[in-house]
Design an enzyme around this catalytic site. Structure first.
Site, PDB file in Angstrom:
ATOM      1  N   ASP A  10       0.949   9.922   1.660  1.00  0.00           N
ATOM      2  CA  ASP A  10       0.354  10.052   2.996  1.00  0.00           C
ATOM      3  C   ASP A  10      -1.088   9.540   2.974  1.00  0.00           C
ATOM      4  O   ASP A  10      -1.894  10.007   2.166  1.00  0.00           O
ATOM      5  CB  ASP A  10       0.390  11.536   3.400  1.00  0.00           C
ATOM      6  N   ASP A 112       1.745   5.736   8.527  1.00  0.00           N
ATOM      7  CA  ASP A 112       0.871   6.076   7.396  1.00  0.00           C
ATOM      8  C   ASP A 112       1.519   7.020   6.385  1.00  0.00           C
ATOM      9  O   ASP A 112       0.830   7.606   5.564  1.00  0.00           O
ATOM     10  CB  ASP A 112      -0.437   6.691   7.908  1.00  0.00           C
ATOM     11  N   GLU A 113       2.824   7.175   6.427  1.00  0.00           N
ATOM     12  CA  GLU A 113       3.516   8.063   5.496  1.00  0.00           C
ATOM     13  C   GLU A 113       4.812   7.428   5.019  1.00  0.00           C
ATOM     14  O   GLU A 113       5.533   6.824   5.812  1.00  0.00           O
ATOM     15  CB  GLU A 113       3.875   9.394   6.155  1.00  0.00           C
TER      16      GLU A 113
END
Length: 417
Positions: A10, A112-113
């Site tokens: 993350d 974003d993960e």
């Protein structure tokens, strides 16, 4: 099922971190991660909300999702950087490319993960914890931003492990660590337990994740039905969902909204604002080769009264003028004539635009308008968004493309577990 090794990676404060890394690349010495700074809209014209914040901004009480006006009241020296969606997409791709060097099974969870299935790769790269530290250091050294990495035997526990300490950390929650690391946490920190569920659980005496795990399953099931059964399993760290390899950022919807710096009192101006929001949102749909079949319009007046409506369409589209015509009709249905301050457009039920289901009555116009949109997109990509604008905006003080990216547009974990 044999024991698996799953990582959840993350990016810390992704939008702000990616902007900071970019600034450094182009020679800007000030690091926005070290000062009170947020990613948001134009604070001088009341537009936008906080999409990401630096640690110094967090320390003065600024929260993601609050308005920039409220954030500025908490910090007079707050630096506001407008969102840059193209930069975020490029950064996300570079992030995923680096991760793919360690495993072919990468699941993009949001921009974003990612989840990574590291099962069976210890013989090539070594122990999972050691390789997580090496990945984290490489991402910072080569891409310029920090990440959290959680490790466990399933996706749920890997994600929960990554939330234990932030930023720039590696943590584990293996099944034998659940009672020590997971159970002492507030029940509100368990994935899929939102504010309303937390309140219900607190009301019946459940304060921690351990309380939930050790509560009576049948009782929780009777109170919260299927959701209660799900979170009871999560409290024990149980999840068997696979890591599904994919390469696209999973859009949940594409939305765009703006607070206007004056009261909007007439229908024509309101329509132009909706058009400018759709210009931005539909371009993003086309860029992702996606289309919408559900159009949502929301409005807020000066007394903060909010009204919204949505319409399902049976021929999915990403054509600006088609979406605009429907959005106008929705707006006309919900507006009662009271001056407006805020407008929102959201394009939902997203599907691939590779295949289209067209009505024989609109095919010719659809093809013509679709081709026109594609040409306009290419010109704006090459020469800037202001290189072409519709004639209705020429003598208007309104911007012809407003808004940006919302923080809630990407698939949540609930859709994949």
């Amino acid at each position: 099922m044999n024991s698996r090794t799953i990582m959840h990676i993350d990016v810390n404060s992704a939008f702000l971190s990616w902007q900071a890394a970019y600034n450094k690349q182009i020679g800007i010495k000030e690091d926005i991660r070290d000062i009170p700074a947020v990613i948001g809209g134009d604070i001088s014209s009341r537009r936008g909300i906080v999409l990401a914040k630096s640690i110094p901004a967090k320390k003065v009480g600024i929260k993601t999702g609050e308005s920039l006006f409220e954030a500025r009241l908490k910090c007079k020296n707050l630096k506001v950087i407008p969102p840059n969606y193209d930069l975020y997409v490029r950064s996300s791709k570079a992030f995923r490319k680096l991760l793919s060097e360690y495993s072919p099974k990468i699941e993009v969870f949001s921009i974003d993960e990612c989840f990574m299935d590291y099962t069976g790769l210890e013989g090539y790269f070594g122990d999972a914890v050691n390789i997580a530290y090496k990945m984290k250091e490489r991402i910072y050294k080569e891409l310029g931003f920090t990440v959290n990495i959680g490790i466990s035997t399933n996706k749920l526990l890997a994600k929960m492990a990554g939330e234990l300490h932030k930023p720039d950390k590696v943590d584990t929650i293996y099944p034998h660590e659940v009672s020590k690391k997971l159970w002492p946490l507030s029940v509100g920190e368990l994935f899929m337990v939102g504010r309303r569920t937390k309140k219900k659980l607190n009301k019946i005496g459940i304060q921690t994740i351990g309380d939930l795990a050790n509560s009576d399953y049948e009782f929780i099931s009777s109170v919260l039905k299927s959701h209660g059964r799900l979170i009871h399993q999560y409290a024990w760290g149980r999840d068997a969902s696979p890591v599904r390899s994919n390469d696209d950022i999973p859009f949940k919807s594409v939305g765009n909204g703006s607070t206007i710096s004056f009261d909007v009192c007439d229908r024509r101006t309101a329509h132009l604002i909706i058009l400018s929001l759709i210009e931005t949102a539909s371009k993003r749909l086309r860029k992702a080769n996606m289309q919408t079949s559900l159009i949502y319009v929301g409005i807020k007046n000066g007394d903060f009264a909010y009204r919204s409506h949505q319409r399902k369409i049976y021929t999915p589209t990403n054509v600006t003028i088609e979406i605009y015509e429907i959005a106008k009709e929705i707006f006309d249905e919900i507006w009662d004539g009271i001056p407006l301050r805020q407008f929102t457009v959201r394009l939902c039920d997203i599907s691939s635009a590779q295949f289209s289901q067209l009505s024989i009555f609109n095919k010719e116009n659809h093809d013509k308008n679709s081709a026109l949109d594609n040409v306009v997109d290419k010109i704006r990509d090459k020469y800037g968004k202001n290189s072409l604008k519709r004639g209705v905006f020429v003598n208007s003080e309104l911007k012809h493309m407003i808004g940006g990216v919302g923080s809630d547009e990407y698939s949540m974990m609930s859709s994949i577990l």
